[in-house]
Design an enzyme around this catalytic site. Structure first.
Site, PDB file in Angstrom:
ATOM      1  N   ARG A 180       0.805  -1.172   0.089  1.00  0.00           N
ATOM      2  CA  ARG A 180       0.175  -0.004  -0.048  1.00  0.00           C
ATOM      3  C   ARG A 180       0.780   1.196   0.094  1.00  0.00           C
ATOM      4  O   ARG A 180       0.502   2.436   0.665  1.00  0.00           O
ATOM      5  CB  ARG A 180      -1.002   0.104   1.176  1.00  0.00           C
ATOM      6  N   SER A 229     -11.081   0.269   3.122  1.00  0.00           N
ATOM      7  CA  SER A 229     -10.558  -0.376   4.329  1.00  0.00           C
ATOM      8  C   SER A 229      -9.723   1.067   5.280  1.00  0.00           C
ATOM      9  O   SER A 229      -9.118   1.932   4.605  1.00  0.00           O
ATOM     10  CB  SER A 229      -9.371  -1.177   3.859  1.00  0.00           C
ATOM     11  N   GLU A 299      -4.881   3.642   6.273  1.00  0.00           N
ATOM     12  CA  GLU A 299      -4.713   3.665   4.898  1.00  0.00           C
ATOM     13  C   GLU A 299      -5.550   4.650   3.955  1.00  0.00           C
ATOM     14  O   GLU A 299      -5.054   4.874   3.079  1.00  0.00           O
ATOM     15  CB  GLU A 299      -5.425   2.042   4.544  1.00  0.00           C
TER      16      GLU A 299
END
Length: 323
Positions: A180, A229, A299
């Site tokens: 990520r 998320s 995130e």
């Protein structure tokens, strides 16, 4: 809240520009959370050349931020100073063949549309994009992934424009991809990329895509105002498991709630502010730390100025972590 009009302050800024310039554009209309203050100036360039021309004209001290489909973004209630660049489907939404097993796609293309184009072309390896509710610009920046596949496994090279309007081509290696994350300069706005798949029959690909959609519908609150998320998965565990173990499933602050269905998803139940959402996230992080000793990392990207309720200090954030 409104900002001073940049177009009035810099009258020459719009000269020769073919795209759309809007002062104090509300950003709540372009984020999935449906919260947040305005952009001081929003620019929707007509094409890559128009974007390069605008950036070359823009004074260096004016901040610039690209915003895509707004699915992984929390804009604070005070809004964003400077220029928000939002690439349109008209100028940055094409998909075309780029050679054997390769497709070139614009940064404004929704992830799921690339998966669809790849299926029609008989290219496997893109089904995971069916379940990611964002655009390719964001996927390239954060190495978006799902179901065991990440963007770095498909991206060959990308084209970007820097703050001075210069065009760059970056390889996969140049991006410094990790979970990520990419290490590409924040000064760059991605405009298109070349992706490579593997030959496969369309029926097999369609089944993989259907499986992704089915899982998403069963496991995620996709019909809510959410940002996907909320926290990255820590090493050796899943964020949702730690949130659940800390007693935060369904936790509510103001109009913000950790989803009962998937407790790593934060939702706007109808009247949440950016302050509600960020405070909820920081509360969850503090409770997880107290319960398991794990420091969850956001995130979702949090950007902009705090509103009238004031700043939210990270309960356990590391220096430089907050956006």
């Amino acid at each position: 809240m409104t900002f001073p009009d940049l177009l009035a302050q810099i009258p020459t800024l719009s000269e020769g520009i073919r795209g759309r310039l809007t002062a104090n554009q509300p950003l709540s209309a372009v984020t999935w959370f449906r919260t947040g203050g305005p952009a001081q100036l929003m620019f929707q360039p007509a094409d890559e050349e128009d974007l390069a021309t605008f950036l070359a004209k823009l004074p260096a001290e004016v901040p610039v931020l690209p915003v895509g489909l707004g699915s992984n973004l929390l804009i604070r209630d005070g809004g964003l100073q400077g220029v928000v660049v939002r690439l349109s489907a008209k100028g940055f939404g094409s998909i075309e063949s780029a050679g054997t097993n390769r497709l070139r796609a614009g940064a404004a293309v929704p992830d799921k549309r690339l998966a669809e184009a790849a299926a029609k072309a008989g290219l496997g390896g893109f089904a995971f994009y069916t379940g990611i509710p964002g655009g390719l610009g964001g996927a390239l920046r954060m190495n978006a992934g799902a179901h065991g596949t990440e963007t770095r496994e498909r991206m060959v090279e990308l084209t970007a424009i820097d703050r001075n309007g210069r065009i760059h081509v970056l390889s996969n290696q140049d991006m410094g991809y990790a979970y990520r994350h990419s290490s590409a300069s924040r000064d760059l706005i991605f405009t298109s990329a070349v992706f490579e798949g593997v030959p496969s029959d369309e029926a097999t690909i369609r089944q993989e895509m259907a499986d992704v959609v089915d899982h998403r519908e069963r496991a995620q609150p996709i019909r809510e105002k959410t940002g996907g998320s909320t926290f990255k998965n820590p090493p050796g565990t899943s964020a949702w498991k730690e949130v659940d173990a800390a007693g935060c499933r369904g936790l509510t602050i103001g109009g913000a709630q950790m989803s009962e269905m998937h407790c790593n998803f934060m939702i706007n139940t109808g009247n949440a502010t950016g302050h509600d959402l960020e405070l909820l996230g920081e509360t969850v992080r503090a409770r997880v730390l107290a319960n398991s000793g794990i420091r969850l990392e956001w995130e979702i990207k949090r950007l902009g100025e705090f509103g009238p309720e004031g700043a939210i200090e990270p309960f356990l954030g590391q220096e430089g972590e907050a956006a």
